[in-house]
Scaffold this motif. Structure first.
Motif, PDB file in Angstrom:
ATOM      1  N   PHE A  95       0.820  -1.204   0.000  1.00 13.09           N
ATOM      2  CA  PHE A  95       0.000   0.000   0.000  1.00 13.09           C
ATOM      3  C   PHE A  95       0.863   1.267   0.000  1.00 13.09           C
ATOM      4  O   PHE A  95       0.640   2.193  -0.773  1.00 13.09           O
ATOM      5  CB  PHE A  95      -0.932  -0.003   1.222  1.00 13.09           C
ATOM      6  N   ALA A  96       1.857   1.301   0.891  1.00 14.89           N
ATOM      7  CA  ALA A  96       2.736   2.478   0.977  1.00 14.89           C
ATOM      8  C   ALA A  96       3.504   2.683  -0.321  1.00 14.89           C
ATOM      9  O   ALA A  96       3.682   3.817  -0.780  1.00 14.89           O
ATOM     10  CB  ALA A  96       3.699   2.330   2.156  1.00 14.89           C
ATOM     11  N   GLY A  97       3.960   1.590  -0.942  1.00 19.83           N
ATOM     12  CA  GLY A  97       4.655   1.699  -2.222  1.00 19.83           C
ATOM     13  C   GLY A  97       3.747   2.246  -3.307  1.00 19.83           C
ATOM     14  O   GLY A  97       4.149   3.094  -4.112  1.00 19.83           O
ATOM     15  N   THR A  98       2.506   1.762  -3.336  1.00 28.65           N
ATOM     16  CA  THR A  98       1.541   2.246  -4.320  1.00 28.65           C
ATOM     17  C   THR A  98       1.266   3.731  -4.129  1.00 28.65           C
ATOM     18  O   THR A  98       1.231   4.502  -5.094  1.00 28.65           O
ATOM     19  CB  THR A  98       0.226   1.447  -4.220  1.00 28.65           C
ATOM     20  N   MET A  99       1.086   4.146  -2.888  1.00 28.44           N
ATOM     21  CA  MET A  99       0.838   5.562  -2.614  1.00 28.44           C
ATOM     22  C   MET A  99       2.039   6.416  -3.008  1.00 28.44           C
ATOM     23  O   MET A  99       1.872   7.511  -3.558  1.00 28.44           O
ATOM     24  CB  MET A  99       0.499   5.770  -1.133  1.00 28.44           C
ATOM     25  N   SER A 100       3.237   5.920  -2.751  1.00 23.77           N
ATOM     26  CA  SER A 100       4.443   6.663  -3.142  1.00 23.77           C
ATOM     27  C   SER A 100       4.489   6.880  -4.654  1.00 23.77           C
ATOM     28  O   SER A 100       4.799   7.960  -5.131  1.00 23.77           O
ATOM     29  CB  SER A 100       5.689   5.938  -2.673  1.00 23.77           C
ATOM     30  N   VAL A 101       4.176   5.835  -5.398  1.00 20.24           N
ATOM     31  CA  VAL A 101       4.166   5.939  -6.860  1.00 20.24           C
ATOM     32  C   VAL A 101       3.110   6.956  -7.292  1.00 20.24           C
ATOM     33  O   VAL A 101       3.375   7.819  -8.134  1.00 20.24           O
ATOM     34  CB  VAL A 101       3.908   4.553  -7.510  1.00 20.24           C
ATOM     35  N   LEU A 103       1.840   9.461  -5.623  1.00 21.87           N
ATOM     36  CA  LEU A 103       2.227  10.816  -5.242  1.00 21.87           C
ATOM     37  C   LEU A 103       3.352  11.359  -6.101  1.00 21.87           C
ATOM     38  O   LEU A 103       3.380  12.539  -6.451  1.00 21.87           O
ATOM     39  CB  LEU A 103       2.586  10.861  -3.753  1.00 21.87           C
ATOM     40  N   LEU A 104       4.293  10.512  -6.452  1.00 15.99           N
ATOM     41  CA  LEU A 104       5.390  10.951  -7.328  1.00 15.99           C
ATOM     42  C   LEU A 104       4.874  11.261  -8.712  1.00 15.99           C
ATOM     43  O   LEU A 104       5.331  12.204  -9.339  1.00 15.99           O
ATOM     44  CB  LEU A 104       6.492   9.878  -7.372  1.00 15.99           C
ATOM     45  N   GLN A 105       3.916  10.502  -9.226  1.00  9.33           N
ATOM     46  CA  GLN A 105       3.329  10.768 -10.542  1.00  9.33           C
ATOM     47  C   GLN A 105       2.629  12.119 -10.523  1.00  9.33           C
ATOM     48  O   GLN A 105       2.711  12.867 -11.468  1.00  9.33           O
ATOM     49  CB  GLN A 105       2.329   9.675 -10.923  1.00  9.33           C
TER      50      GLN A 105
END
Length: 109
Positions: A95-101, A103-105
């Motif tokens: 979940f945290a990895g998905t959110m990071s992606v 947010l970076l996008q």
């Protein structure tokens, strides 16, 4: 952003994580969560989470005398709790990895 809503979703995982290496009683678990940076966690939320995880079979409990007042009920992880911690950690990391992606996008757009 209201961190209390985020905290509700991850309090089980946070409690399991602080009990991973050492058993603890309610206030001790609360103190360790706050020391780790979760200053906004409410006392009642932690005590309720401990009771719920115990009733779900993820924690053991035992009572020890205290020199500073009434006996203390300690909680610790059992096999079920360790398995729940491992599964929940995987879910959180995904979940945290998905959110990071995401947010970076958003920043790159």
């Amino acid at each position: 952003m209201d961190t209390s809503q985020l905290l509700k979703g991850v309090l089980d995982l946070a409690v399991l994580a602080v009990l991973r290496d050492a058993d603890g009683y309610g206030y001790d678990v609360l103190r360790r969560l706050r020391a780790a940076g979760l200053e906004d966690v409410a006392d009642a939320s932690v005590y309720g989470t401990l009771r719920r995880l115990f009733q779900a079979g993820a924690l053991t409990s035992y009572v020890q005398p205290s020199e500073e007042g009434p006996h203390r009920k300690y909680y610790g992880l059992n096999k079920t709790g360790r398995e729940l911690l491992a599964r929940s950690t995987e879910t959180w990391n995904h979940f945290a990895g998905t959110m990071s992606v995401l947010l970076l996008q958003k920043e790159a757009a």
